[in-house]
Each structure stands twice: as structure tokens, then as C-alpha cells.
Design a protein around this motif. Structure first.
Motif, PDB file in Angstrom:
ATOM      1  N   LYS A  88      40.092  50.603  43.010  1.00  0.00           N
ATOM      2  CA  LYS A  88      40.326  49.328  44.446  1.00  0.00           C
ATOM      3  C   LYS A  88      37.706  49.635  43.648  1.00  0.00           C
ATOM      4  O   LYS A  88      37.791  50.345  44.139  1.00  0.00           O
ATOM      5  N   LEU A  89      37.527  47.962  44.055  1.00  0.00           N
ATOM      6  CA  LEU A  89      36.395  47.899  43.319  1.00  0.00           C
ATOM      7  C   LEU A  89      35.950  46.876  44.495  1.00  0.00           C
ATOM      8  O   LEU A  89      36.110  45.582  45.055  1.00  0.00           O
ATOM      9  N   SER A  90      34.248  46.710  44.353  1.00  0.00           N
ATOM     10  CA  SER A  90      33.635  46.260  45.355  1.00  0.00           C
ATOM     11  C   SER A  90      33.334  44.732  44.417  1.00  0.00           C
ATOM     12  O   SER A  90      33.572  45.468  43.171  1.00  0.00           O
ATOM     13  N   VAL A  91      32.841  43.962  44.610  1.00  0.00           N
ATOM     14  CA  VAL A  91      32.176  42.834  44.023  1.00  0.00           C
ATOM     15  C   VAL A  91      31.621  42.887  42.992  1.00  0.00           C
ATOM     16  O   VAL A  91      32.438  42.833  41.285  1.00  0.00           O
ATOM     17  N   GLU A  92      30.409  42.855  43.296  1.00  0.00           N
ATOM     18  CA  GLU A  92      29.600  44.199  41.965  1.00  0.00           C
ATOM     19  C   GLU A  92      30.433  44.466  41.170  1.00  0.00           C
ATOM     20  O   GLU A  92      29.430  44.470  39.938  1.00  0.00           O
TER      21      GLU A  92
ATOM     22  N   ASN B 209      30.962  43.815  36.986  1.00  0.00           N
ATOM     23  CA  ASN B 209      30.177  44.589  35.747  1.00  0.00           C
ATOM     24  C   ASN B 209      30.509  44.121  35.058  1.00  0.00           C
ATOM     25  O   ASN B 209      30.387  44.599  33.528  1.00  0.00           O
ATOM     26  N   GLY B 210      32.045  44.637  35.346  1.00  0.00           N
ATOM     27  CA  GLY B 210      33.391  44.789  34.288  1.00  0.00           C
ATOM     28  C   GLY B 210      34.163  44.145  33.808  1.00  0.00           C
ATOM     29  O   GLY B 210      34.882  43.318  32.701  1.00  0.00           O
ATOM     30  N   PHE B 211      34.241  43.023  34.582  1.00  0.00           N
ATOM     31  CA  PHE B 211      34.630  41.497  34.017  1.00  0.00           C
ATOM     32  C   PHE B 211      34.046  40.797  34.055  1.00  0.00           C
ATOM     33  O   PHE B 211      33.421  39.463  35.137  1.00  0.00           O
ATOM     34  N   LYS B 212      33.811  40.229  33.133  1.00  0.00           N
ATOM     35  CA  LYS B 212      33.066  38.692  32.890  1.00  0.00           C
ATOM     36  C   LYS B 212      33.599  37.129  32.554  1.00  0.00           C
ATOM     37  O   LYS B 212      35.248  36.769  32.468  1.00  0.00           O
ATOM     38  N   ASN B 213      32.662  36.008  32.681  1.00  0.00           N
ATOM     39  CA  ASN B 213      33.808  35.192  32.328  1.00  0.00           C
ATOM     40  C   ASN B 213      34.663  34.415  33.761  1.00  0.00           C
ATOM     41  O   ASN B 213      35.750  34.106  33.448  1.00  0.00           O
ATOM     42  N   ILE B 214      34.112  34.895  34.972  1.00  0.00           N
ATOM     43  CA  ILE B 214      35.131  35.187  35.824  1.00  0.00           C
ATOM     44  C   ILE B 214      35.510  33.465  36.256  1.00  0.00           C
ATOM     45  O   ILE B 214      36.477  33.477  37.252  1.00  0.00           O
ATOM     46  N   THR B 215      34.498  32.789  36.058  1.00  0.00           N
ATOM     47  CA  THR B 215      34.701  31.378  36.585  1.00  0.00           C
ATOM     48  C   THR B 215      35.754  30.573  35.682  1.00  0.00           C
ATOM     49  O   THR B 215      36.225  29.312  35.955  1.00  0.00           O
ATOM     50  N   GLU B 216      36.403  31.496  34.292  1.00  0.00           N
ATOM     51  CA  GLU B 216      37.009  30.706  33.591  1.00  0.00           C
ATOM     52  C   GLU B 216      38.714  31.126  34.322  1.00  0.00           C
ATOM     53  O   GLU B 216      39.397  30.499  33.848  1.00  0.00           O
TER      54      GLU B 216
ATOM     55  N   ASP C  44      28.146  33.157  40.741  1.00  0.00           N
ATOM     56  CA  ASP C  44      27.172  34.043  39.684  1.00  0.00           C
ATOM     57  C   ASP C  44      27.169  34.934  38.661  1.00  0.00           C
ATOM     58  O   ASP C  44      26.291  34.734  37.642  1.00  0.00           O
ATOM     59  N   GLY C  45      28.683  35.276  38.492  1.00  0.00           N
ATOM     60  CA  GLY C  45      28.902  36.426  37.537  1.00  0.00           C
ATOM     61  C   GLY C  45      28.535  37.447  38.143  1.00  0.00           C
ATOM     62  O   GLY C  45      28.521  38.489  36.736  1.00  0.00           O
ATOM     63  N   LYS C  46      27.627  38.093  39.584  1.00  0.00           N
ATOM     64  CA  LYS C  46      27.042  38.987  39.330  1.00  0.00           C
ATOM     65  C   LYS C  46      27.107  39.706  40.709  1.00  0.00           C
ATOM     66  O   LYS C  46      27.341  41.300  40.474  1.00  0.00           O
ATOM     67  N   THR C  47      27.160  38.630  41.786  1.00  0.00           N
ATOM     68  CA  THR C  47      27.004  39.488  42.900  1.00  0.00           C
ATOM     69  C   THR C  47      28.244  39.048  43.894  1.00  0.00           C
ATOM     70  O   THR C  47      28.301  39.569  45.000  1.00  0.00           O
TER      71      THR C  47
END
Length: 117
Positions: free
Chosen positions: A98-102, A106-113, A72-75
Motif C-alpha cells: 500500500k502506497l501514498s500517491v506520491e 515515484n515508481g510508476f511513470k506515464n500514469i496518464t497513458e 502531473d506525474g508527481k503529486t
């Protein structure tokens, strides 16, 4: 008698998305935090090594090719596997922390591409 665990090679740590969600979950769990399971986050002109530290298997029918990212690009980030999805909960891009998905989304947009190889 003491049994010695088999040596872990880099090929052993690479996630094969054609396997079952439960198998991938167990691989990630077994290799976390070191040496860590990994996959390549790819798009047309980018290929980033991504270490994956924590996942949750979701057994659910779908028609997506393995490695396809659903988000969903957020959670959440779910990656299609052989028999369902693997929800990624904690990850690290090469050269980053190392980061949580949230935090990651926050910094990585358009993950579904992208997709995972």
C-alpha cells in the motif's frame, strides 16, 4: 433489535466511475481498509487490479469519459467521474504494498497513458 449488515460481495467493491464523486468517496470510505474498493488500471496490454484506500471527491465540470486519469506525474492522480473527479490519496497495485500517491508516482511513470475500468 440487532440489525445485521448485508453481505459484501466482490461486485459491491468494484468502483463504477459513472457514479458521482461523492458516491465513490463514500464507497471507498466504507470498504477501507478491508475488503477495500478496487478498480482495474488498464492500458492496451496491461490490466492491474488496484485497491483504493483513500480518496477525496472534487465536484468540477469536465468533458472527460469516466475512468480517465488526470495527473502531473508527481503529486496527484485524479480520475474522472460522472460529476467531477475522485482524487486518489492511497492505493495498492496487486502484489505490491500500500502506497501514498506520491510514493506510487515515484515508481510508476506515464500514469496518464492508463485509465481505470
Amino acid at each position: 433489535p440487532l440489525k445485521i449488515a448485508p453481505k459484501i460481495f466482490k461486485d459491491t467493491c468494484k468502483i463504477n466511475w459513472n457514479q458521482s464523486a461523492t458516491h465513490i468517496h463514500n464507497l471507498v470510505r466504507g470498504l477501507s481498509p478491508v475488503p477495500a474498493a478496487f478498480a482495474y488500471l488498464t492500458s492496451e496490454n496491461l490490466r492491474l487490479l488496484t485497491k483504493i484506500y483513500k480518496v477525496k471527491p472534487i465536484i468540477q465540470k469536465h468533458n472527460l469519459p469516466p475512468g480517465t486519469i488526470v495527473s502531473d506525474g508527481k503529486t496527484y492522480i485524479k480520475v474522472a467521474s460522472h460529476d467531477g473527479y475522485v482524487e486518489i490519496l492511497s492505493l495498492q497495485l496487486e502484489g505490491k504494498k500500500k502506497l501514498s500517491v506520491e510514493e506510487f508516482l515515484n515508481g510508476f511513470k506515464n500514469i496518464t497513458e492508463y485509465r481505470f475500468d
